[in-house]
Design a protein around this motif. Structure first.
Motif, PDB file in Angstrom:
ATOM      1  N   ILE A   1      -6.261   6.577   0.729  1.00 33.55           N
ATOM      2  CA  ILE A   1      -5.920   7.754  -0.056  1.00 33.55           C
ATOM      3  C   ILE A   1      -5.209   7.400  -1.355  1.00 33.55           C
ATOM      4  O   ILE A   1      -5.495   7.959  -2.408  1.00 33.55           O
ATOM      5  CB  ILE A   1      -5.026   8.706   0.769  1.00 33.55           C
ATOM      6  CG1 ILE A   1      -5.752   9.135   2.053  1.00 33.55           C
ATOM      7  CG2 ILE A   1      -4.625   9.939  -0.040  1.00 33.55           C
ATOM      8  CD1 ILE A   1      -4.861   9.848   3.054  1.00 33.55           C
ATOM      9  N   GLN A   2      -4.280   6.453  -1.286  1.00 30.22           N
ATOM     10  CA  GLN A   2      -3.460   6.181  -2.464  1.00 30.22           C
ATOM     11  C   GLN A   2      -4.018   5.014  -3.280  1.00 30.22           C
ATOM     12  O   GLN A   2      -4.901   4.292  -2.826  1.00 30.22           O
ATOM     13  CB  GLN A   2      -2.018   5.892  -2.048  1.00 30.22           C
ATOM     14  CG  GLN A   2      -1.819   4.592  -1.274  1.00 30.22           C
ATOM     15  CD  GLN A   2      -0.357   4.294  -1.002  1.00 30.22           C
ATOM     16  OE1 GLN A   2       0.537   4.912  -1.575  1.00 30.22           O
ATOM     17  NE2 GLN A   2      -0.093   3.352  -0.115  1.00 30.22           N
ATOM     18  N   PRO A   3      -3.527   4.823  -4.533  1.00 28.95           N
ATOM     19  CA  PRO A   3      -4.015   3.723  -5.375  1.00 28.95           C
ATOM     20  C   PRO A   3      -3.842   2.368  -4.696  1.00 28.95           C
ATOM     21  O   PRO A   3      -2.851   2.125  -3.997  1.00 28.95           O
ATOM     22  CB  PRO A   3      -3.150   3.834  -6.636  1.00 28.95           C
ATOM     23  CG  PRO A   3      -2.704   5.261  -6.673  1.00 28.95           C
ATOM     24  CD  PRO A   3      -2.537   5.663  -5.234  1.00 28.95           C
ATOM     25  N   VAL A   4      -4.807   1.485  -4.915  1.00 30.09           N
ATOM     26  CA  VAL A   4      -4.801   0.174  -4.251  1.00 30.09           C
ATOM     27  C   VAL A   4      -3.558  -0.646  -4.580  1.00 30.09           C
ATOM     28  O   VAL A   4      -2.939  -1.221  -3.667  1.00 30.09           O
ATOM     29  CB  VAL A   4      -6.099  -0.596  -4.588  1.00 30.09           C
ATOM     30  CG1 VAL A   4      -6.058  -1.997  -3.982  1.00 30.09           C
ATOM     31  CG2 VAL A   4      -7.312   0.171  -4.083  1.00 30.09           C
ATOM     32  N   PRO A   5      -3.145  -0.765  -5.865  1.00 27.06           N
ATOM     33  CA  PRO A   5      -1.932  -1.563  -6.149  1.00 27.06           C
ATOM     34  C   PRO A   5      -0.702  -1.041  -5.417  1.00 27.06           C
ATOM     35  O   PRO A   5       0.137  -1.812  -4.947  1.00 27.06           O
ATOM     36  CB  PRO A   5      -1.773  -1.432  -7.670  1.00 27.06           C
ATOM     37  CG  PRO A   5      -3.142  -1.120  -8.175  1.00 27.06           C
ATOM     38  CD  PRO A   5      -3.766  -0.271  -7.112  1.00 27.06           C
ATOM     39  N   LYS A   6      -0.596   0.279  -5.313  1.00 25.92           N
ATOM     40  CA  LYS A   6       0.546   0.871  -4.610  1.00 25.92           C
ATOM     41  C   LYS A   6       0.502   0.515  -3.131  1.00 25.92           C
ATOM     42  O   LYS A   6       1.529   0.202  -2.517  1.00 25.92           O
ATOM     43  CB  LYS A   6       0.526   2.388  -4.797  1.00 25.92           C
ATOM     44  CG  LYS A   6       1.767   3.103  -4.295  1.00 25.92           C
ATOM     45  CD  LYS A   6       1.715   4.577  -4.632  1.00 25.92           C
ATOM     46  CE  LYS A   6       2.954   5.316  -4.130  1.00 25.92           C
ATOM     47  NZ  LYS A   6       2.892   6.764  -4.460  1.00 25.92           N
ATOM     48  N   SER A   7      -0.692   0.555  -2.543  1.00 27.41           N
ATOM     49  CA  SER A   7      -0.843   0.192  -1.130  1.00 27.41           C
ATOM     50  C   SER A   7      -0.501  -1.276  -0.900  1.00 27.41           C
ATOM     51  O   SER A   7       0.181  -1.626   0.068  1.00 27.41           O
ATOM     52  CB  SER A   7      -2.272   0.465  -0.666  1.00 27.41           C
ATOM     53  OG  SER A   7      -2.545   1.836  -0.598  1.00 27.41           O
ATOM     54  N   ALA A   8      -0.996  -2.134  -1.797  1.00 22.45           N
ATOM     55  CA  ALA A   8      -0.738  -3.568  -1.650  1.00 22.45           C
ATOM     56  C   ALA A   8       0.762  -3.857  -1.717  1.00 22.45           C
ATOM     57  O   ALA A   8       1.287  -4.666  -0.941  1.00 22.45           O
ATOM     58  CB  ALA A   8      -1.480  -4.345  -2.731  1.00 22.45           C
ATOM     59  N   ALA A   9       1.461  -3.184  -2.621  1.00 24.35           N
ATOM     60  CA  ALA A   9       2.909  -3.385  -2.733  1.00 24.35           C
ATOM     61  C   ALA A   9       3.628  -2.892  -1.484  1.00 24.35           C
ATOM     62  O   ALA A   9       4.569  -3.539  -0.993  1.00 24.35           O
ATOM     63  CB  ALA A   9       3.430  -2.661  -3.973  1.00 24.35           C
ATOM     64  N   ALA A  10       3.186  -1.753  -0.950  1.00 30.93           N
ATOM     65  CA  ALA A  10       3.817  -1.195   0.253  1.00 30.93           C
ATOM     66  C   ALA A  10       3.620  -2.120   1.447  1.00 30.93           C
ATOM     67  O   ALA A  10       4.553  -2.349   2.232  1.00 30.93           O
ATOM     68  CB  ALA A  10       3.251   0.185   0.552  1.00 30.93           C
ATOM     69  N   VAL A  11       2.413  -2.654   1.597  1.00 33.27           N
ATOM     70  CA  VAL A  11       2.146  -3.570   2.707  1.00 33.27           C
ATOM     71  C   VAL A  11       2.944  -4.855   2.537  1.00 33.27           C
ATOM     72  O   VAL A  11       3.441  -5.429   3.518  1.00 33.27           O
ATOM     73  CB  VAL A  11       0.638  -3.882   2.801  1.00 33.27           C
ATOM     74  CG1 VAL A  11       0.382  -5.030   3.784  1.00 33.27           C
ATOM     75  CG2 VAL A  11      -0.127  -2.641   3.252  1.00 33.27           C
ATOM     76  N   GLY A  12       3.103  -5.299   1.289  1.00 36.32           N
ATOM     77  CA  GLY A  12       3.908  -6.493   1.037  1.00 36.32           C
ATOM     78  C   GLY A  12       5.339  -6.311   1.499  1.00 36.32           C
ATOM     79  O   GLY A  12       5.916  -7.200   2.149  1.00 36.32           O
ATOM     80  N   ARG A  13       5.923  -5.163   1.177  1.00 32.77           N
ATOM     81  CA  ARG A  13       7.301  -4.881   1.628  1.00 32.77           C
ATOM     82  C   ARG A  13       7.360  -4.783   3.151  1.00 32.77           C
ATOM     83  O   ARG A  13       8.289  -5.308   3.783  1.00 32.77           O
ATOM     84  CB  ARG A  13       7.793  -3.576   1.003  1.00 32.77           C
ATOM     85  CG  ARG A  13       8.042  -3.647  -0.488  1.00 32.77           C
ATOM     86  CD  ARG A  13       8.788  -2.418  -0.980  1.00 32.77           C
ATOM     87  NE  ARG A  13       8.010  -1.204  -0.786  1.00 32.77           N
ATOM     88  CZ  ARG A  13       7.157  -0.717  -1.679  1.00 32.77           C
ATOM     89  NH1 ARG A  13       6.940  -1.355  -2.812  1.00 32.77           N
ATOM     90  NH2 ARG A  13       6.502   0.402  -1.436  1.00 32.77           N
ATOM     91  N   TYR A  14       6.375  -4.124   3.728  1.00 31.70           N
ATOM     92  CA  TYR A  14       6.302  -3.956   5.180  1.00 31.70           C
ATOM     93  C   TYR A  14       6.226  -5.319   5.878  1.00 31.70           C
ATOM     94  O   TYR A  14       6.873  -5.537   6.918  1.00 31.70           O
ATOM     95  CB  TYR A  14       5.074  -3.114   5.486  1.00 31.70           C
ATOM     96  CG  TYR A  14       4.838  -2.726   6.922  1.00 31.70           C
ATOM     97  CD1 TYR A  14       5.848  -2.218   7.719  1.00 31.70           C
ATOM     98  CD2 TYR A  14       3.549  -2.819   7.469  1.00 31.70           C
ATOM     99  CE1 TYR A  14       5.598  -1.824   9.026  1.00 31.70           C
ATOM    100  CE2 TYR A  14       3.298  -2.437   8.766  1.00 31.70           C
ATOM    101  CZ  TYR A  14       4.325  -1.947   9.551  1.00 31.70           C
ATOM    102  OH  TYR A  14       4.069  -1.558  10.837  1.00 31.70           O
ATOM    103  N   SER A  15       5.474  -6.225   5.296  1.00 27.86           N
ATOM    104  CA  SER A  15       5.343  -7.574   5.873  1.00 27.86           C
ATOM    105  C   SER A  15       6.659  -8.331   5.792  1.00 27.86           C
ATOM    106  O   SER A  15       7.077  -8.990   6.754  1.00 27.86           O
ATOM    107  CB  SER A  15       4.246  -8.352   5.138  1.00 27.86           C
ATOM    108  OG  SER A  15       2.997  -7.720   5.266  1.00 27.86           O
ATOM    109  N   ARG A  16       7.316  -8.232   4.654  1.00 29.35           N
ATOM    110  CA  ARG A  16       8.579  -8.970   4.472  1.00 29.35           C
ATOM    111  C   ARG A  16       9.698  -8.424   5.357  1.00 29.35           C
ATOM    112  O   ARG A  16      10.639  -9.145   5.694  1.00 29.35           O
ATOM    113  CB  ARG A  16       9.002  -8.935   3.000  1.00 29.35           C
ATOM    114  CG  ARG A  16       8.079  -9.732   2.080  1.00 29.35           C
ATOM    115  CD  ARG A  16       8.656  -9.850   0.690  1.00 29.35           C
ATOM    116  NE  ARG A  16       8.741  -8.561   0.000  1.00 29.35           N
ATOM    117  CZ  ARG A  16       7.754  -8.024  -0.708  1.00 29.35           C
ATOM    118  NH1 ARG A  16       6.596  -8.669  -0.831  1.00 29.35           N
ATOM    119  NH2 ARG A  16       7.921  -6.864  -1.321  1.00 29.35           N
TER     120      ARG A  16
END
Length: 502
Positions: free
Chosen positions: A467-482
């Motif tokens: 649903i949301q922009p890809v860069p925003k999703s990638a950043a969110a997953v990055g934070r979630y992983s860390r």
């Protein structure tokens, strides 16, 4: 188009919401009314008539409920086949990706055109570089003879005013399998022998003419009849439903939809990374020159279709979806499992006979959003929980959602199991780039490598159901992983389960 609100995304949201509402209410006799709810009023907003808009909406409803498109030349009810589809055991029937012909705009295919910005310059460089003498100068302007043009693009490169444009059909351009051509009416047509159901055409069509089948209707039927349905959620969910939809709130939100429980697919990704690491250490280079990852179904199907000689070089590890599903059914053999994720191709994977007993339903984030809308779920009003099942995966498993994450998790595991072992990695995102990578592998350029393929540019966070922009999703997953307490897949609490799930 992902993350950009538009009339296309708005209509899709309405369709999924109304289908979910219909299923929750059990009022199947209202199906014929849905096009009028989705497209209200007397005047068309987007097309030449309100009747055409409603006809298209009706086909969208059918496909969202897992039903096939109706033939244009036959009179049938919108609800034709509903009774056969209103069962929880119905699986996806091919084709998964469909084109609504009368919604297709018959966009221009690959061609170069000279626009009104042509200045009729003295140099006429476009004419000079054309290898086929396809450009003529008439009344002070240049134009291209399409029957002579070979689409080399040299004219566009030579034009000082950038007055020459390259037109491509968006769906065909997005298709990394070159599976889209035209029918006798100029409408887009899918060659299903080539298609791998990645869904990139679906999210690239600006007219919303391409749709994929859904299981919202069947899943809600299962919930209503009392089945215990467990949702296994892919790590790309972060941010998809707004900033308030945190892991601490999502579990309760899913329960309000009727799910009996929620699990994190990152747990299965951890197990997949360990299995692939073992595969790599055992087989490369002793038994095979390289190994390819297995978790992206569109990538693996593409590889087997176009490079059948490499089919045994693709890891035999089960995908995170299947491993997570098996974990749930091991705990509760009577439960049913619904995978919730970003990917259209997962629907294709789950329809395989070898997987049907593991995964009962597959929904995208976009479809799940329709369920939230139908039930009026307000994430901001849900109190966050302290202990949630969506915090059980490691950082490595969560990272599967972005390009490079799968290979990174495997490399980490190899380094732990066999210190000093070098793992060379090559990654590709988008099926065209994946094809290039395998072509180089065929030439021996990647001997000794781990090859990671992702059908969607950006990885799973760019899947057709996001649903949301890809860069925003990638950043969110990055934070979630860390944020994960454990970063290496080998530290997962579920590692002892792996031998029993295979």
């Amino acid at each position: 188009m992902r993350g950009i609100p538009s009339s296309v995304t708005n209509i899709r949201k309405k369709v999924f919401t109304e289908v979910a509402r219909l299923a929750y209410d059990g009022a199947y006799d209202r199906m014929e009314e849905l096009p009028y709810i989705i497209v209200p009023g007397e005047e068309a907003k987007y097309r030449e008539s309100i009747f055409l808009e409603r006809a298209i909406a009706g086909e969208r409803v059918r496909v969202a409920m897992g039903l096939p498109l109706r033939p244009v030349d036959q009179r049938t009810l919108l609800s034709e086949g509903l009774n056969e589809s209103a069962i929880a055991e119905k699986y996806y029937e091919p084709p998964l990706i469909n084109i609504i012909n009368y919604a297709c705009h018959s966009c221009p295919t690959n061609q170069y055109r000279i626009t009104e910005y042509c200045q009729g310059c003295l140099a006429q460089s476009c004419r000079q570089v054309c290898p086929r003498d396809a450009i003529r100068y008439v009344n002070g302007k240049c134009y291209i003879r399409q029957d002579a043009c070979v689409k080399c693009g040299k004219c566009a490169e030579a034009c000082s005013y950038h007055a020459i444009i390259h037109l491509e059909r968006p769906c065909a351009k997005a298709c990394g399998m070159d599976a889209i051509d035209s029918d006798e009416h100029g409408h887009a047509r899918i060659n299903y022998d080539k298609c791998v159901s990645c869904g990139m055409c679906l999210v690239s069509c600006p007219f919303g003419a391409i749709v994929d089948k859904g299981q919202i209707f069947q899943l809600i039927n299962a919930i209503r009849r009392g089945d215990r349905v467990v949702a296994i959620v892919a790590p790309a969910f972060l941010g998809q439903f707004g900033p308030e939809a945190t892991p601490e709130r999502l579990t309760e939100a899913m329960k309000r939809l009727g799910f009996a429980g929620v699990a994190e697919v990152a747990v299965g990704a951890d197990l997949c990374a360990i299995d692939e690491a073992k595969d790599f250490m055992e087989k490369v280079p002793a038994e095979q020159p390289f190994m390819a990852t297995s978790c992206c179904p569109a990538w693996s199907v593409m590889a087997k279709k176009l490079f059948p000689q490499f089919k045994d070089y693709i890891s035999m590890a089960l995908t995170p979806m299947v491993l997570t599903a098996r974990l749930q059914k091991k705990k509760d053999p009577a439960c049913r499992v619904a995978f919730i994720g970003p990917c259209a191709a997962k629907k294709l994977e789950a329809s395989r006979r070898t997987i049907r007993s593991d995964v009962d339903f597959v929904l995208t984030f976009e479809e799940l959003q329709g369920m939230f809308e139908a039930k009026g779920v307000d994430f901001a009003a849900i109190p966050p929980e302290e202990e949630v099942p969506l915090r059980q995966g490691t950082g490595a498993g969560r990272g599967f959602a972005v390009t490079g994450g799968v290979a990174g998790a495997v490399v980490q595991a190899v380094e732990r199991m066999e210190p000093g072992r070098e793992v060379k990695v090559a990654s590709a995102e988008g099926l065209r780039e994946c094809r290039k990578m395998l072509t180089l592998a065929k030439a021996g350029k990647y001997n000794g490598y781990l090859l990671e393929g992702m059908a969607c540019p950006g990885g799973c966070v760019a899947g057709a159901g996001t649903i949301q922009p890809v860069p925003k999703s990638a950043a969110a997953v990055g934070r979630y992983s860390r944020e994960a307490d454990k970063q290496n897949a080998l530290d997962s609490d579920f590692t002892p389960e792996l031998p029993m799930l295979e």
